[in-house]
Write a protein that holds these residues in place. Structure first.
Motif, PDB file in Angstrom:
ATOM      1  N   ASP A  33     -34.934  35.860 -22.904  1.00  0.00           N
ATOM      2  CA  ASP A  33     -33.880  35.446 -23.834  1.00  0.00           C
ATOM      3  C   ASP A  33     -34.320  35.610 -25.276  1.00  0.00           C
ATOM      4  O   ASP A  33     -33.540  36.041 -26.146  1.00  0.00           O
ATOM      5  CB  ASP A  33     -33.490  33.989 -23.563  1.00  0.00           C
ATOM      6  CG  ASP A  33     -32.717  33.852 -22.264  1.00  0.00           C
ATOM      7  OD1 ASP A  33     -32.308  34.892 -21.724  1.00  0.00           O
ATOM      8  OD2 ASP A  33     -32.535  32.717 -21.796  1.00  0.00           O
ATOM      9  N   LEU A  37     -34.218  39.271 -26.272  1.00  0.00           N
ATOM     10  CA  LEU A  37     -32.851  39.732 -26.503  1.00  0.00           C
ATOM     11  C   LEU A  37     -32.307  39.214 -27.833  1.00  0.00           C
ATOM     12  O   LEU A  37     -31.621  39.938 -28.570  1.00  0.00           O
ATOM     13  CB  LEU A  37     -31.945  39.271 -25.348  1.00  0.00           C
ATOM     14  CG  LEU A  37     -32.167  39.969 -24.003  1.00  0.00           C
ATOM     15  CD1 LEU A  37     -31.311  39.325 -22.930  1.00  0.00           C
ATOM     16  CD2 LEU A  37     -31.839  41.456 -24.114  1.00  0.00           C
ATOM     17  N   GLU A  92     -20.101  38.259 -16.869  1.00  0.00           N
ATOM     18  CA  GLU A  92     -21.454  38.280 -16.319  1.00  0.00           C
ATOM     19  C   GLU A  92     -21.943  39.705 -16.135  1.00  0.00           C
ATOM     20  O   GLU A  92     -23.127  40.013 -16.344  1.00  0.00           O
ATOM     21  CB  GLU A  92     -21.469  37.529 -14.990  1.00  0.00           C
ATOM     22  CG  GLU A  92     -21.296  36.018 -15.163  1.00  0.00           C
ATOM     23  CD  GLU A  92     -21.235  35.299 -13.813  1.00  0.00           C
ATOM     24  OE1 GLU A  92     -20.996  35.993 -12.808  1.00  0.00           O
ATOM     25  OE2 GLU A  92     -21.421  34.076 -13.775  1.00  0.00           O
ATOM     26  N   GLY A 114     -23.516  41.050 -19.107  1.00  0.00           N
ATOM     27  CA  GLY A 114     -24.831  40.528 -19.465  1.00  0.00           C
ATOM     28  C   GLY A 114     -24.820  39.111 -19.995  1.00  0.00           C
ATOM     29  O   GLY A 114     -25.875  38.587 -20.376  1.00  0.00           O
TER      30      GLY A 114
END
Length: 412
Positions: free
Chosen positions: A57, A60, A121, A124
């Motif tokens: 996370d 990203l 979903e 992503g």
């Protein structure tokens, strides 16, 4: 040490609560969970405050925002996990009055459109973020949910599952817009799409106009260069013609001087002193057409023959040009195929030959200067193989090319 998370035995994912484990099981069909003393990461971005629960996370987030500094607050947020399904007591702000403020109702996850949730979903988005976006955007479309995520990306609770009162769960799937609002929204989207299309067409038209202007400029430049080259070519031809005229005048002057010296010699007069000679240009011009000029070389004889042919038929320039081209064809065929007798032998009474060359004064003379000779009582012109002289043929071809391409040929 008490467990602070649930670990999926199938994929190794760490989950904060039983509720998250249930959601994970629904999405993945995994059923092997166990308590773990390893806490779920809580990496908080120092620039915007967004929490990230894993290194993936945070990577990203860095890729989307460029933020690279994170504070690890995992230990601060780690708490022993409860194996009971959480139920939150909360008062309804819209329907409960002050007298019923102590009444608690069960809080549940709102129901959203599963097809829209699956699409988000697949794009992503995490389940919690996608559910929150659909719930707060009215559960209308993927576009509205994505716009909501973009606007609330920096909210600290964006990755937390939204909770609503149990009695309002059924209402969560209802669109927040009335049919009239939906129509207005659709009309607005169509108008926006139409304007966007018009702007794109205008942009393409501007690009096409620029391309047309560019091509036009290139064509004008090419035309200008072509005209400039043509002008230079004409100047070169005029210069060559002037040089030819100058040489002709010089030969005439020399011939006059020779004739004058010959007459003085015949009369027994002494040679004239060159210092006292003052030739007059007008006199030369007056006698130019009266005095014969006999070129000294074969090429000059050919040039004089062609000039005479053009002068004798000056009223029909097309016929003269056709005669020149026919002669060039005869000369070129012999030069390319000297061993072929059919190119070295011409029938004089052939109608085509007579129309193009034979009937014009000077045509047969030019061929004779090139090496052809009459045979069989003047019925044929023949250039014997042993008399084929490539130098003479090349000179004949050069003189014919000059006569055809030089617009000032034979003016004098």
């Amino acid at each position: 040490m008490a467990g602070v998370s649930l670990k999926c035995g199938d994929c190794g994912a760490l989950l904060k609560s039983v509720q998250e484990a249930q959601e994970h099981a629904e999405l993945t069909s995994h059923s092997n969970f166990s308590e773990s003393t390893e806490a779920v990461l809580n990496l908080v971005c120092t620039a915007c405050g967004k929490p990230c629960r894993s290194k993936t996370d945070s990577d990203l987030h860095t890729k989307r925002t460029g933020h690279t500094e994170f504070v690890d607050k995992t230990l601060e947020a780690a708490k022993p996990i409860s194996l009971e399904v959480p139920k939150v007591a909360m008062e309804s702000e819209d329907t409960v009055d002050a007298s019923s403020s102590n009444q608690a109702e069960e809080m549940v996850v709102p129901e959203v459109d599963k097809m829209l949730l699956e699409e988000l979903e697949a794009m992503g988005f995490a389940t919690a973020r996608a559910t929150r976006a659909l719930h707060y955007s009215g559960n209308t479309s993927v576009e509205a949910a994505v716009n909501w995520v973009v606007e609330h990306e920096n909210d600290p609770d964006i990755d937390q599952m939204p909770m609503v009162l149990a009695n309002t769960k059924a209402e969560a799937l209802k669109p927040s817009l009335t049919p009239e609002d939906v129509k207005l929204k659709a009309q607005e989207l169509k108008e926006r799409a139409r304007k966007k299309k018009e702007e794109e067409e205008k942009r393409m038209e501007r690009e096409r106009e620029k391309e047309r202007i560019r091509i036009g400029k290139e064509l004008l430049e090419a035309k200008r260069i072509e005209e400039e080259n043509e002008r230079k070519r004409l100047l070169a031809l005029r210069k060559a013609e002037k040089e030819e005229e100058k040489r002709a005048r010089e030969k005439i002057r020399q011939k006059l001087e020779e004739d004058k010296a010959e007459r003085r010699r015949r009369l027994g007069l002494p040679p004239e002193d060159p210092a006292a000679v003052k030739p007059s240009a007008p006199v030369v011009e007056e006698k130019k057409s009266m005095l014969p000029v006999r070129p000294a070389t074969k090429a000059e004889q050919m040039r004089e023959c062609l000039r005479s042919l053009k002068h004798n038929h000056k009223d029909d320039e097309a016929k003269v040009k056709r005669a020149f081209q026919t002669l060039l064809t005869y000369i070129g065929n012999v030069a390319k195929n000297p061993d072929e007798e059919k190119f070295r032998k011409i029938r004089l009474n052939n109608q085509t030959f007579q129309d193009r060359v034979g009937a014009l004064k000077g045509g047969i003379e030019f061929l004779e200067l090139s090496g052809f000779a009459k045979i069989e009582g003047g019925e044929f012109l023949l250039l014997p193989r042993e008399k084929v002289d490539m130098a003479i043929l090349n000179s004949a071809g050069s003189e014919l090319n000059s006569a055809i391409n030089n617009p000032f040929f034979g003016v004098l």
